[in-house]
Motif scaffolding. Structure first.
Motif, mmCIF file in Angstrom:
data_model
loop_
_atom_site.group_PDB
_atom_site.id
_atom_site.type_symbol
_atom_site.label_atom_id
_atom_site.label_comp_id
_atom_site.label_asym_id
_atom_site.label_seq_id
_atom_site.Cartn_x
_atom_site.Cartn_y
_atom_site.Cartn_z
ATOM 1 N N ALA A 101 1.015 -1.129 -0.051
ATOM 2 C CA ALA A 101 -0.009 0.098 0.010
ATOM 3 C C ALA A 101 0.835 1.260 0.178
ATOM 4 C CB ALA A 101 -0.815 -0.090 1.278
ATOM 5 N N ALA A 102 0.248 2.203 -0.454
ATOM 6 C CA ALA A 102 1.003 3.507 -0.741
ATOM 7 C C ALA A 102 0.045 4.750 -0.471
ATOM 8 C CB ALA A 102 1.887 3.772 -2.213
ATOM 9 N N LYS A 103 0.607 5.643 0.254
ATOM 10 C CA LYS A 103 -0.059 6.921 0.502
ATOM 11 C C LYS A 103 0.438 8.234 0.369
ATOM 12 C CE LYS A 103 -3.643 6.879 3.477
ATOM 13 N NZ LYS A 103 -4.286 6.722 4.876
ATOM 14 N N ALA A 104 -0.356 9.159 0.082
ATOM 15 C CA ALA A 104 0.198 10.485 0.024
ATOM 16 C C ALA A 104 -0.887 11.536 0.519
ATOM 17 C CB ALA A 104 0.570 10.964 -1.406
ATOM 18 N N ASP A 105 -0.654 12.179 1.583
ATOM 19 C CA ASP A 105 -1.664 13.020 2.108
ATOM 20 C C ASP A 105 -1.239 14.516 2.019
ATOM 21 O OD1 ASP A 105 -3.790 10.976 2.816
ATOM 22 O OD2 ASP A 105 -2.251 10.280 4.269
ATOM 23 N N VAL A 108 -1.160 27.925 5.386
ATOM 24 C CA VAL A 108 -0.050 27.107 6.243
ATOM 25 C C VAL A 108 -0.260 25.570 5.897
ATOM 26 C CG1 VAL A 108 0.580 26.536 8.657
ATOM 27 C CG2 VAL A 108 -0.262 28.819 7.938
ATOM 28 N N ASP A 109 0.763 24.875 5.885
ATOM 29 C CA ASP A 109 0.696 23.274 5.552
ATOM 30 C C ASP A 109 0.082 22.937 7.055
ATOM 31 O OD1 ASP A 109 1.686 23.281 3.106
ATOM 32 O OD2 ASP A 109 3.543 23.090 3.825
ATOM 33 N N THR A 110 -1.096 21.922 6.992
ATOM 34 C CA THR A 110 -1.558 21.303 8.166
ATOM 35 C C THR A 110 -1.310 19.516 7.920
ATOM 36 O OG1 THR A 110 -3.579 21.235 7.032
ATOM 37 C CG2 THR A 110 -3.411 22.926 8.487
ATOM 38 N N THR A 111 -1.001 19.311 6.781
ATOM 39 C CA THR A 111 -0.592 17.596 6.735
ATOM 40 C C THR A 111 0.323 17.483 5.449
ATOM 41 O OG1 THR A 111 -2.906 16.890 7.306
ATOM 42 C CG2 THR A 111 -1.431 15.494 6.377
ATOM 43 N N GLU A 112 1.422 16.773 5.694
ATOM 44 C CA GLU A 112 2.329 16.379 4.670
ATOM 45 C C GLU A 112 2.788 15.035 5.115
ATOM 46 O OE1 GLU A 112 6.268 17.873 2.156
ATOM 47 O OE2 GLU A 112 5.109 19.302 3.483
ATOM 48 N N ARG A 113 2.150 14.054 4.598
ATOM 49 C CA ARG A 113 2.440 12.708 5.046
ATOM 50 C C ARG A 113 2.587 11.744 3.756
ATOM 51 N NH1 ARG A 113 -1.419 9.927 9.071
ATOM 52 N NH2 ARG A 113 -0.404 11.766 10.580
ATOM 53 N N TYR A 114 3.844 10.879 3.545
ATOM 54 C CA TYR A 114 3.945 9.967 2.545
ATOM 55 C C TYR A 114 4.253 8.689 3.204
ATOM 56 C CZ TYR A 114 4.277 14.354 0.122
ATOM 57 O OH TYR A 114 4.063 15.744 -0.154
ATOM 58 N N GLY A 115 3.535 7.337 2.701
ATOM 59 C CA GLY A 115 3.988 6.222 3.071
ATOM 60 C C GLY A 115 4.044 5.205 2.333
ATOM 61 N N ALA A 172 5.433 16.211 11.498
ATOM 62 C CA ALA A 172 5.805 15.310 12.678
ATOM 63 C C ALA A 172 7.474 15.378 12.938
ATOM 64 C CB ALA A 172 5.362 13.878 12.746
ATOM 65 N N ASN A 173 8.025 16.040 12.128
ATOM 66 C CA ASN A 173 9.669 16.175 12.158
ATOM 67 C C ASN A 173 10.094 14.801 11.738
ATOM 68 O OD1 ASN A 173 11.976 17.775 12.527
ATOM 69 N ND2 ASN A 173 12.254 16.629 14.765
ATOM 70 N N ILE A 174 9.667 13.928 11.154
ATOM 71 C CA ILE A 174 10.284 12.766 10.554
ATOM 72 C C ILE A 174 10.559 12.991 8.891
ATOM 73 C CG2 ILE A 174 9.822 10.432 10.109
ATOM 74 C CD1 ILE A 174 7.632 10.362 12.227
ATOM 75 N N SER A 175 11.987 13.034 8.799
ATOM 76 C CA SER A 175 12.485 13.182 7.512
ATOM 77 C C SER A 175 12.256 11.726 6.860
ATOM 78 C CB SER A 175 13.937 13.404 7.373
ATOM 79 O OG SER A 175 14.426 13.325 6.194
ATOM 80 N N SER A 176 12.581 10.705 7.747
ATOM 81 C CA SER A 176 12.595 9.350 7.065
ATOM 82 C C SER A 176 12.272 8.391 8.177
ATOM 83 C CB SER A 176 13.515 8.830 6.138
ATOM 84 O OG SER A 176 14.630 8.937 6.712
ATOM 85 N N ARG A 177 11.326 7.473 8.214
ATOM 86 C CA ARG A 177 11.273 6.146 9.334
ATOM 87 C C ARG A 177 11.277 5.022 8.338
ATOM 88 N NH1 ARG A 177 6.631 7.004 13.420
ATOM 89 N NH2 ARG A 177 8.216 7.572 14.543
ATOM 90 N N PHE A 180 5.134 -14.252 9.199
ATOM 91 C CA PHE A 180 5.125 -12.708 8.247
ATOM 92 C C PHE A 180 6.430 -12.111 8.390
ATOM 93 C CE2 PHE A 180 4.400 -11.118 12.595
ATOM 94 C CZ PHE A 180 4.977 -10.017 12.606
ATOM 95 N N GLY A 181 6.637 -11.370 7.423
ATOM 96 C CA GLY A 181 7.533 -10.246 7.286
ATOM 97 C C GLY A 181 7.240 -9.125 6.493
ATOM 98 N N SER A 182 7.453 -7.868 7.000
ATOM 99 C CA SER A 182 6.930 -6.655 6.518
ATOM 100 C C SER A 182 8.119 -5.658 6.585
ATOM 101 C CB SER A 182 5.762 -6.187 7.508
ATOM 102 O OG SER A 182 6.273 -5.990 8.578
ATOM 103 N N GLY A 183 7.977 -4.628 5.685
ATOM 104 C CA GLY A 183 8.567 -3.181 5.787
ATOM 105 C C GLY A 183 7.809 -2.125 5.516
ATOM 106 N N GLU A 184 8.106 -1.037 6.028
ATOM 107 C CA GLU A 184 7.456 0.440 5.917
ATOM 108 C C GLU A 184 8.586 1.400 5.613
ATOM 109 O OE1 GLU A 184 3.790 2.621 8.373
ATOM 110 O OE2 GLU A 184 4.788 0.644 9.035
ATOM 111 N N LEU A 185 8.013 2.305 4.860
ATOM 112 C CA LEU A 185 8.808 3.858 4.794
ATOM 113 C C LEU A 185 7.878 4.831 5.010
ATOM 114 C CD1 LEU A 185 10.811 3.134 1.229
ATOM 115 C CD2 LEU A 185 11.515 2.926 3.806
ATOM 116 N N LEU A 186 8.216 5.774 5.888
ATOM 117 C CA LEU A 186 7.407 6.914 6.132
ATOM 118 C C LEU A 186 8.004 8.234 6.130
ATOM 119 C CD1 LEU A 186 4.364 7.981 7.299
ATOM 120 C CD2 LEU A 186 5.583 7.690 9.591
ATOM 121 N N ARG A 187 7.596 9.178 5.376
ATOM 122 C CA ARG A 187 7.900 10.584 5.631
ATOM 123 C C ARG A 187 6.768 11.423 6.274
ATOM 124 N NH1 ARG A 187 11.754 14.567 4.582
ATOM 125 N NH2 ARG A 187 10.732 16.707 3.777
ATOM 126 N N ASP A 188 7.053 12.365 7.288
ATOM 127 C CA ASP A 188 5.884 13.004 7.822
ATOM 128 C C ASP A 188 6.538 14.388 8.264
ATOM 129 O OD1 ASP A 188 3.649 14.228 9.255
ATOM 130 O OD2 ASP A 188 3.104 12.497 10.237
#
Length: 255
Positions: free
Chosen positions: A72-76, A83-90, A117-122, A106-114
């Motif tokens: 799954a991929a998301k962009a919000d 003023v930016d109130t949301t900028e999140r990509y996953g 929320a001060n997250i450059s990359s998770r 199971f095995g899983s992986g995830e990438l997030l930028r928010d």
């Protein structure tokens, strides 16, 4: 245990909100074929309040009698009065493999930028075992447990785990439950709750709740909306611990 009140609260929220939400979900059918779902939502206003939101999502799933692979991929994005109130990509993916009738790995992986929320990359990787509590043609309910590793890079240095950091990695426990229910021929409910206690810094944890409902208008068209709740007991300096997002849109199903 500090996370018990949170679990009780989120369980109650999920139960209360589920009937009112409509979040589309990709079709699951054990025939070895890839299926996809694309969702888009937007809202623009001007005048006394200049605001706009854009939400895009894509999902894919392939299922057989003994395994399942999903992504799954998301962009919000949202902006109000300049003023930016949301900028999140996953982006996330998970592979499940049954090794008995009731148990799976199971095995899983995830990438997030928010950015807000001060997250450059998770970056997160996880693995473990799960149990099919029940599964049938109209849905399933799974529980799982495992270990994961999450590595954060921050846009600005912040106070995390008692020190100023621009990055932070930790081993996490993975506890999750997920279910899908076909309520009628056109309506399906799904929800997933995941808890990630920090094994490096005892007492800290993250939690994620997603819940929603699919309402099919035609074979390919769905009205969609969705609720997501994110909680971090130690998000950093001057940041709120909880983020909630409610999104509406239209989904196209490719079966």
């Amino acid at each position: 245990m500090p996370c018990r009140p949170l679990i009780a609260t989120l369980t109650a929220v999920s139960a209360l909100l589920a009937p009112a939400l409509s979040q589309a979900q990709v079709t699951l059918k054990p025939d070895r074929q890839w299926r996809y779902l694309l969702t888009a939502g937007a809202n623009i206003s001007s005048g006394n309040n200049n605001a706009g939101t854009l939400n895009l999502a894509a999902e894919g799933a392939r299922e057989t009698d003994d395994d399942k692979w999903t992504w799954a991929a998301k962009a919000d994005r949202a902006r109000s009065s300049g003023v930016d109130t949301t900028e999140r990509y996953g982006l996330r993916t998970q592979y499940n493999r049954d090794f008995s009738v009731d148990w799976f790995g199971f095995g899983s992986g995830e990438l997030l930028r928010d950015r807000l929320a001060n997250i450059s990359s998770r970056t997160s990787v996880r693995s473990g075992v799960g149990r099919h509590v029940w599964q049938e043609e109209r849905g399933f309910f799974d529980v799982s447990v495992g270990l994961g590793y999450t590595y954060d890079r921050y846009i600005r240095s912040t106070d995390i785990a008692g020190a100023m950091r621009d990055r932070y990695g930790r081993l996490e426990l993975v506890l999750a439950e997920e279910s899908s229910h076909k309520l009628t021929e056109t309506t399906s409910l799904r929800q997933k709750f995941s808890l990630y206690p920090d094994l490096r810094d005892s007492g800290k944890y993250r939690a994620v709740l997603d819940t929603g409902l699919t309402v099919a208008m035609t074979q390919t068209l769905n009205l969609s909306a969705g609720l997501s709740y994110r909680y971090d007991s130690d998000p950093g300096t001057n940041l709120k611990k909880a983020d909630t997002m409610f999104v509406t849109g239209v989904s196209l199903r490719f079966d």
